[in-house]
Design an enzyme around this catalytic site. Structure first.
Site, mmCIF file in Angstrom:
data_model
loop_
_atom_site.group_PDB
_atom_site.id
_atom_site.type_symbol
_atom_site.label_atom_id
_atom_site.label_comp_id
_atom_site.label_asym_id
_atom_site.label_seq_id
_atom_site.Cartn_x
_atom_site.Cartn_y
_atom_site.Cartn_z
ATOM 1 N N CYS A 2 -1.454 -12.522 14.508
ATOM 2 C CA CYS A 2 -1.688 -13.163 15.804
ATOM 3 C C CYS A 2 -2.941 -12.614 16.483
ATOM 4 O O CYS A 2 -3.253 -11.432 16.371
ATOM 5 C CB CYS A 2 -0.493 -12.947 16.709
ATOM 6 N N ARG A 27 -7.390 -13.735 10.178
ATOM 7 C CA ARG A 27 -6.156 -12.946 10.248
ATOM 8 C C ARG A 27 -4.935 -13.762 9.830
ATOM 9 O O ARG A 27 -3.890 -13.196 9.549
ATOM 10 C CB ARG A 27 -5.960 -12.430 11.682
ATOM 11 N N TRP A 81 1.170 -16.365 14.391
ATOM 12 C CA TRP A 81 1.802 -16.319 13.072
ATOM 13 C C TRP A 81 3.293 -16.199 13.335
ATOM 14 O O TRP A 81 3.754 -15.228 13.928
ATOM 15 C CB TRP A 81 1.280 -15.125 12.278
ATOM 16 N N ASN A 116 1.301 -10.774 21.274
ATOM 17 C CA ASN A 116 1.383 -10.322 19.885
ATOM 18 C C ASN A 116 2.485 -9.283 19.789
ATOM 19 O O ASN A 116 2.657 -8.476 20.705
ATOM 20 C CB ASN A 116 0.074 -9.675 19.426
ATOM 21 N N GLY A 117 3.198 -9.265 18.670
ATOM 22 C CA GLY A 117 4.230 -8.262 18.475
ATOM 23 C C GLY A 117 5.620 -8.870 18.450
ATOM 24 O O GLY A 117 5.796 -10.091 18.377
ATOM 25 N N GLU A 506 -1.432 -5.247 -8.874
ATOM 26 C CA GLU A 506 -2.353 -5.950 -7.981
ATOM 27 C C GLU A 506 -2.692 -7.332 -8.520
ATOM 28 O O GLU A 506 -2.792 -8.310 -7.766
ATOM 29 C CB GLU A 506 -3.621 -5.110 -7.782
ATOM 30 N N LYS A 510 -1.999 -10.889 -6.544
ATOM 31 C CA LYS A 510 -3.025 -11.893 -6.258
ATOM 32 C C LYS A 510 -2.565 -13.274 -6.715
ATOM 33 O O LYS A 510 -2.758 -14.267 -6.015
ATOM 34 C CB LYS A 510 -4.337 -11.521 -6.959
ATOM 35 N N GLU A 513 0.105 -14.571 -4.329
ATOM 36 C CA GLU A 513 -0.370 -14.857 -2.980
ATOM 37 C C GLU A 513 -1.017 -16.229 -2.854
ATOM 38 O O GLU A 513 -0.770 -16.944 -1.881
ATOM 39 C CB GLU A 513 -1.382 -13.793 -2.543
ATOM 40 N N HIS A 529 13.004 -2.729 -21.820
ATOM 41 C CA HIS A 529 14.156 -2.321 -21.017
ATOM 42 C C HIS A 529 14.611 -3.421 -20.073
ATOM 43 O O HIS A 529 15.275 -3.131 -19.064
ATOM 44 C CB HIS A 529 13.822 -1.046 -20.231
ATOM 45 N N LYS A 628 -3.612 -12.143 7.489
ATOM 46 C CA LYS A 628 -4.572 -11.152 7.021
ATOM 47 C C LYS A 628 -4.232 -9.753 7.518
ATOM 48 O O LYS A 628 -4.195 -8.801 6.753
ATOM 49 C CB LYS A 628 -5.982 -11.543 7.481
#
Length: 633
Positions: A2, A27, A81, A116-117, A506, A510, A513, A529, A628
């Site tokens: 946000c 963001r 967001w 925000n929050g 990673e 990616k 995402e 396993h 972001k």
């Protein structure tokens, strides 16, 4: 995540508010809005509050604002967001208060607020406000704050906000203005970032969640402290701290740069940022002539004194790394370096887990936080938790020199990745790895484990990284061929061993995402396993295969995949003697790079995710449900 922008001015502030939101688009958000005081530029019809809200992009919000002729000198704006309530116009900020009373829905609002929050006690506050007759038109915790301020308002919005924040539990950054006070905006913060921008002529002032929102508007920034409440008026402002005592915060000159960089020849920001990695690494290492703890000294405090890394490095005998997401994987990579080169026991913790479990603190631990934005809520909270346990030696590897993370850690290494617009992190990750490798060498030197010969060898390798990365980027056409296969799949496995296991993690992240393909990564020795049960011809298996001491073990793991009809996609060093054949697709890396190999091997995985997303037609730079900078828990 946000974003907040607010202003008090004698001019029409709406273009600045909306442009500020555009600078914060990187963001991530799913709705946006702006509210102004219609009488703040002089008498206006109605003289009340006006707003526009949208679940489209900020560009569409600007078109809406222009069509409805919304103008004012006092206003607030927001990108949201979603946390409480679905992405919908009625949940978008700014929120107006409307009560109390049965006719509240029709009564013009008198309080406008963005937030925000997350407010943890919003349910009990909502119940109390409903009992007073307030009507709610959203599912957000933010509307609760607007009604709470309204319930405490008696002609002075600053006093109402002071009283309101005393009742809030959780994290917040808010900006508020009132119908009866057309030239005043009040801000408050606790747990979420908020800054004050001092206007160039002193007559106008701004609020924002990020200095970038004010790029080109003002470079005079005041970083509000935890618990601060700030009152903005024409030509003046003042701040009170969490004890509600008047305080003076230093004004700093901050050269923020807009995130709206030109794409140039690239289709998306993510592609541009992947190809910027040679430059980002070069910038991060600029001026590096030797390894020394002083590379990590803290920034000077108000008395001009900076914390000494040399003293700290001599005192510590353990490292605790706290991070989230991609930054967590960079920390996992650093563990191999720190234990293998510097011989320091290292623990890597997911920040959101660490703060909520019983741990055994050790005051001789160096607590290292890793964050691209420096505002990651979980990582900041974990840092504060570690400090509360008596671990005072703190260091951050961060891309934003003015962030909360840098201010709250005694030591810092600032990477120079530049603004990263794409939600999926790329150049921030590789520059973090560069900074963490330097930290490893500095700690090894402090412990007497780094010979001059080894130092020069490592420095030579690091200086060669930009050239080596350019060679890896030249593999893009081969990776595009792989992406055509992956675009048809719904699942994938990634394998790595040792230092390259975090690289596999990673790579899987990616792909998840931005392509929405389900992807998992495993240490290759774990294949038999359990995960081997998933392997079929429709489950591509990406394998990171450097020529290191685990290569022969990795080859055995690859044969396990082939024996079950799996298809391998292998990133192999040139001298590994792994050849393409039926069921095995090989891309040869330009050179083996030893301890720094993760910085090279991750780049093809970034490109694979990128081109697969392009083939599938997803929103590469703004993938669904993601933000972001994650500034809420």
């Amino acid at each position: 995540m946000c974003g907040i922008v607010g202003a008090v001015s004698k001019r029409n502030i709406v273009p600045i508010l909306v442009q500020g939101l555009q600078r914060l688009e990187y963001r991530g958000y799913d709705s946006c809005g702006v509210a102004i005081h219609a009488a703040s530029l002089g008498p206006a019809e109605g003289g009340g509050l006006q707003r526009a809200r949208s679940t489209a992009r900020v560009a569409e919000l600007m078109a809406q604002v222009q069509a409805e002729h919304i103008e004012g000198g006092t206003g607030i704006a927001h990108t949201r967001w979603a946390t409480h309530g679905a992405p919908a116009v009625h949940n978008a900020h700014p929120h107006f208060s409307h009560g109390p009373g049965a006719e509240a829905a029709e009564r013009p609002g008198r309080i406008a607020l963005v937030h925000n929050g997350i407010i943890e006690n919003h349910d009990e506050l909502r119940a109390a406000l409903k009992a007073k007759g307030y009507a709610f038109h959203s599912q957000t915790d933010t509307e609760v704050i607007a009604h709470l301020v309204d319930s405490l308002y008696d002609g002075d919005v600053f006093e109402a906000v002071k009283a309101a924040v005393r009742q809030l539990r959780g994290a917040y950054a808010i900006a508020v203005f009132a119908k009866d006070e057309p030239h005043r905006v009040v801000g408050a913060r606790a747990g979420s970032p908020l800054i004050l921008g001092v206007g160039k002529d002193g007559g106008e002032h701004f609020l924002a969640s990020d200095a970038m929102a004010l790029a080109g508007v003002t470079d005079q920034i005041v970083y509000l402290a935890e618990g601060d409440v700030v009152d903005l008026q024409l030509g003046k402002y003042w701040i009170i701290d969490k004890a509600h005592k008047s305080v003076t915060r230093p004004v700093k000159t901050v050269q923020a740069h807009s995130g709206a960089a030109e794409l140039g020849p690239y289709r998306h920001y993510m592609q541009k940022e992947i190809f910027e990695q040679p430059r980002a690494i070069a910038d991060t290492l600029e001026g590096l002539v030797g390894i020394a703890p002083e590379l990590f000294d803290g920034q000077p405090d108000e008395e001009g004194v900076s914390a000494s890394a040399h003293r700290v490095f001599q005192q510590i005998d353990r490292v605790l790394i706290l991070a989230c997401g991609t930054s967590y994987y960079s920390g996992c990579t650093a563990k191999y370096w720190l234990e293998g080169i510097a011989k320091i026991p290292t623990q890597v913790e997911i920040a959101s887990e660490y703060r909520y479990r019983e741990s055994v603190p050790d005051p001789r631990t160096l607590v290292v936080t890793i964050s691209q934005s420096g505002e990651t809520a979980d990582t900041l909270a974990a840092l504060r938790h570690a400090q509360s346990l008596g671990m005072e030696h703190t260091l951050t590897v961060c891309n934003v020199a003015t962030s909360a993370m840098v201010r709250e850690c005694k030591l810092a290494y600032i990477t120079r990745a530049g603004v990263e617009v794409g939600v999926a992190s790329t150049k921030a990750f590789t520059t973090q790895l560069a900074g963490l490798f330097l930290l490893t060498l500095a700690l090894a030197q402090a412990k007497g484990l780094l010979t001059e010969e080894a130092e020069q060898r490592h420095l030579k390798a690091m200086r060669h990284l930009p050239v080596a990365l350019q060679s890896v980027l030249a593999l893009e056409p081969q990776i595009i061929t792989w992406s055509e296969d992956f675009a048809k799949m719904e699942n994938a496995l990634f394998l790595g061993r040792g230092l390259h296991y975090p690289v596999a993690l990673e790579g899987a992240l990616k792909l998840k995402e931005i392509t929405y393909i389900h992807a998992e990564a495993y240490a290759a020795g774990e294949l038999k396993h359990g995960p081997l049960a998933l392997v079929t011809s429709t489950m591509p298996v990406v394998t990171v295969a450097p020529n290191d001491q685990l290569l022969e073990k990795l080859k055995s793991n690859m044969q396990e995949v082939r024996a079950r009809g799996g298809v391998l996609y292998v990133l192999a060093d040139g001298d590994t003697r792994i050849e393409s054949e039926e069921g095995i697709h090989v891309i040869r890396m330009p050179e083996h790079y030893g301890e720094l190999s993760p910085l090279l091997h991750v780049v093809p995985l970034q490109l694979l995710a990128y081109h697969t997303a392009c083939a599938r037609g997803t929103d590469v730079d703004k993938p669904r449900n993601l933000a972001k900078s994650v500034t809420v828990e």
